[in-house]
Motif scaffolding. Structure first.
Motif, PDB file in Angstrom:
ATOM      1  N   GLU A 203      36.626  32.688  47.225  1.00  0.00           N
ATOM      2  CA  GLU A 203      35.523  32.861  46.269  1.00  0.00           C
ATOM      3  C   GLU A 203      35.902  33.791  45.124  1.00  0.00           C
ATOM      4  O   GLU A 203      35.484  33.592  43.990  1.00  0.00           O
ATOM      5  N   GLN A 204      36.658  34.851  45.438  1.00  0.00           N
ATOM      6  CA  GLN A 204      37.002  35.889  44.435  1.00  0.00           C
ATOM      7  C   GLN A 204      35.788  36.652  43.964  1.00  0.00           C
ATOM      8  O   GLN A 204      35.809  37.245  42.880  1.00  0.00           O
ATOM      9  N   GLY A 205      34.721  36.630  44.734  1.00  0.00           N
ATOM     10  CA  GLY A 205      33.523  37.394  44.412  1.00  0.00           C
ATOM     11  C   GLY A 205      32.832  37.768  45.707  1.00  0.00           C
ATOM     12  O   GLY A 205      33.257  37.335  46.787  1.00  0.00           O
ATOM     13  N   PRO A 206      31.787  38.570  45.649  1.00  0.00           N
ATOM     14  CA  PRO A 206      31.167  39.114  46.865  1.00  0.00           C
ATOM     15  C   PRO A 206      29.915  38.377  47.338  1.00  0.00           C
ATOM     16  O   PRO A 206      29.241  38.846  48.255  1.00  0.00           O
ATOM     17  N   GLY A 388      34.884  41.819  50.496  1.00  0.00           N
ATOM     18  CA  GLY A 388      34.609  42.774  49.425  1.00  0.00           C
ATOM     19  C   GLY A 388      34.606  42.122  48.044  1.00  0.00           C
ATOM     20  O   GLY A 388      34.517  42.808  47.033  1.00  0.00           O
ATOM     21  N   GLY A 389      34.742  40.803  48.014  1.00  0.00           N
ATOM     22  CA  GLY A 389      34.772  40.102  46.727  1.00  0.00           C
ATOM     23  C   GLY A 389      36.055  40.341  45.956  1.00  0.00           C
ATOM     24  O   GLY A 389      36.170  39.968  44.792  1.00  0.00           O
ATOM     25  N   LEU A 390      37.039  40.961  46.627  1.00  0.00           N
ATOM     26  CA  LEU A 390      38.259  41.367  45.898  1.00  0.00           C
ATOM     27  C   LEU A 390      39.254  40.223  45.767  1.00  0.00           C
ATOM     28  O   LEU A 390      39.459  39.446  46.700  1.00  0.00           O
TER      29      LEU A 390
ATOM     30  N   THR B 240      33.901  36.446  38.605  1.00  0.00           N
ATOM     31  CA  THR B 240      33.203  36.282  39.876  1.00  0.00           C
ATOM     32  C   THR B 240      32.536  37.547  40.399  1.00  0.00           C
ATOM     33  O   THR B 240      31.802  37.477  41.369  1.00  0.00           O
ATOM     34  N   PHE B 241      32.798  38.664  39.794  1.00  0.00           N
ATOM     35  CA  PHE B 241      32.336  39.908  40.401  1.00  0.00           C
ATOM     36  C   PHE B 241      31.191  40.498  39.585  1.00  0.00           C
ATOM     37  O   PHE B 241      31.341  40.736  38.389  1.00  0.00           O
TER      38      PHE B 241
END
Lengths: 423, 423
Positions: A203-206, A388-390, B240-241
């Motif tokens: 996802e690359q997001g949280p 962590g969306g990291l 994405t964050f």
């Protein structure tokens, strides 16, 4: 419902994490580097082992295909990239390649019947972290189908001449030749040969983590605007020039950036993200006041009307001086929101539901190879939760269980597409 | 009073401006580069022509000496550097070398009697623009005489290992060897062999121009503090964050910089200058929020109590978070105000007055080779007006008349030192 193997997926993740390992838990695996070639060779070796035929096109994209029952059917493809950013993680890109391998391996091992030939793809140079731009070789392959403003970024000759950002000398074309991965243009993906394509990606997001979902059913890649903000002042010596007469481009850029945050944040636009990640400073020595400072400005939202509001604020910045410096903006590129094929999206959802994995609908904020393929072929994506969306960092993580769930969802969605009359 | 030749000085400026010419009116002449070697060879050729003997020490400093009437007298030296910053001008450094050449040539041509041997010096790598640190080879030569906190920057072995900031590979030691200018340590300047030294340099500031003075009688190099300000956040993907959870190190650095300007400027300290000229951003790509941003902070004032106040403000910045990022500061180096030899300063003033040139007393805000020599030998400097106060840029300019006046002042001051009983 078919299941991919947790054990096999775990082994794959661990093995591929060694190609370019930094020693800090992440990897640096620039496109066509020695490390990327190691990953490609491992991919080829394993795909040959299950009887796949290997084709390599003129820009190094690799297609590993297993035959289906119908020799005349178009191929169904799955793929992503093996290259990474500097000090990146073990999931961005490579997970989509490992998932595609895992799907093919499972189908062969379990002798799952399928009509279409099935292809696992490695796209060359998605990150563009050594040779710009990003998504280079999916961009080249989809060239004829891209909107004009995107198309102009991907002229074949320009791509071959793209210079390494490290040595500013080696071109992408030279690196491609040297890598041994310059194949034949006739192997490029086309709508005549290929039916549709899936891409599994972290996802690359949280958002999935926050909502306690393992899998994201992606419905679109949201639109973006990407600009360069440029401040021009005057270089003077640090020790000798009175403060009140300086034109300091770095200070001016800082003022612009603080002002942008103040104004844009005041709009409270839900879901809007904007990033100023790249800077250029000249002459960039501690004894000189900078006469030039440039930063990237990337804003993303599904709804173009909000991006228009942001652009107005950006334009306003150019109407005044900042600490004596002029401010200009240059459009680097923009893209409209790209919606995925609704039938494929529904297969992904059905697969996730039938497998009993936790999932939700989600947009992609990041660009992916799939987004250019979407202009050429029915396309969709599957997201796997990112801890962590990291991402784009060594801490990037998705659990082996989540990665295997992602592959299983793709496996079953691919098999639904295989049985479909039309998409 | 003796006068240098406007015609000869003009020719010298023009000739040396061709070595590394950028085509935009300036030069890029990194230390020990092909362009710098051309300038060195021209210097040697011309000095040999007037009968000077050439000595080169182990770090490439060149000493061209004409004999005096007293074979046992110590040498009186004049010198500066031929290297430049990237896209620098035709005066910074090189003017001091051309002036020294002009003084020696005038003395030989006019057969001006003098007791001491007189030496024109080229110091290697003053700018440190390719191989850090700046003032490298005067620092090495004066090593035993430097205060400990400066001394530790100039360990010989560290200097030889200093890597090119361009390729991050070639060392200064390798470049020195390859240049053919690695001579013998026995030729280094020492207090046993040398009596005193003069350096003529452009002002690099606007004060002389504002006061309509051609020449500055320099009384000191003002003290400075040089720090690195470091912000640490978290790299996440640009698309994405969510904004509210980002820790953007570039945005944080911008906030710190704006806050520093606000607080320091409110103190209204006359004569204080501070500069944030060098930045480091990681990973510095437009699709990533930066997790690391570093900038240099250089503040200069004659009176240490004001630098202390600035340091307090800097330290305060580390006591809070900036957009979720931590802030730390690291001392890079500091120097106390270095006062010139009062006798030599008085000679420069007397020479300027007797020649009838317009002059005033002035401090040097910039660092120069002279400032390290000042710890070892009686030293002083002469400034020549800089048009618009500009330097370290292609627009750098002093008129041929002003440059010749500077050389004439040095010539007469050197002759006074030559006749002095003691300094």
């Amino acid at each position: 419902m078919y299941q991919c193997s947790l054990e096999n997926m775990t082994e794959k993740i661990q093995t591929f994490a060694t190609f370019g390992a930094t020693g800090n838990g992440g990897i640096t695996r620039y496109s066509l580097s020695k490390e990327a070639v190691m990953a490609r060779e491992e991919f080829e070796k394993r795909m040959r082992k299950i009887g796949a035929s290997i084709e390599i096109d003129d820009v190094g994209n690799i297609y590993a295909t297993i035959a289906g029952e119908d020799a005349d059917a178009k191929r169904i493809a799955m793929g992503s990239h093996v290259d990474s950013v500097l000090n990146g993680g073990n999931y961005d890109g490579i997970l989509g390649v490992l998932s595609a391998m895992e799907v093919l391996e499972t189908i062969v091992r379990e002798k799952i019947p399928h009509k279409h030939p099935l292809t696992a793809v490695i796209w060359t140079n998605e990150e563009g972290s050594l040779y710009e731009p990003s998504m280079m070789c999916s961009g080249i392959v989809c060239y004829d189908y891209l909107p004009p403003q995107i198309q102009e970024k991907y002229h074949f000759e320009d791509m071959m001449d793209s210079k390494s950002i490290v040595d500013n000398k080696t071109t992408f074309g030279e690196a491609l030749k040297r890598s041994g991965y310059q194949g034949d243009k006739k192997y490029r993906m086309t709508p005549e040969k290929y039916e549709c394509i899936f891409e599994t990606h972290i996802e690359q997001g949280p958002i999935l983590e926050e909502h306690h979902k393992d899998i994201g059913v992606v419905d679109c890649v949201i639109g973006l605007m990407n600009y360069r903000v440029i401040l021009r002042g005057q270089t003077v010596h640090s020790g000798t020039f009175p403060m009140e007469r300086r034109k300091d481009a770095f200070y001016a850029a800082s003022q612009v950036l603080c002002s942008l945050h103040e104004q844009i944040d005041a709009l409270h636009i839900p879901g809007l993200v904007y990033t100023t990640g790249e800077v250029v400073c000249h002459p960039c020595i501690h004894t000189c006041v900078p006469d030039y400072f440039e930063f990237s400005f990337d804003a993303r939202h599904k709804d173009p009307k909000y991006l228009k509001k942001v652009l107005e604020i950006l334009k306003d910045c150019t109407k005044k001086e900042w600490s004596g410096c002029s401010c200009e903006i240059q459009e680097a590129w923009t893209r409209e929101t790209v919606y995925w094929n609704q039938t494929l999206v529904s297969y992904v959802e059905k697969a996730a539901r039938d497998l009993g994995v936790s999932y939700q609908y989600i947009h992609s904020g990041a660009g992916h190879d799939a987004q250019y393929l979407g202009y050429m072929l029915p396309t969709t994506m599957i997201f796997v939760q990112s801890k962590g969306g990291l991402s784009h960092c060594e801490e990037e993580y998705s659990s082996p269980e989540q990665c295997t769930e992602g592959a299983s969802v793709m496996l079953n969605a691919v098999l639904m597409a295989d049985m479909a009359e039309e998409l």
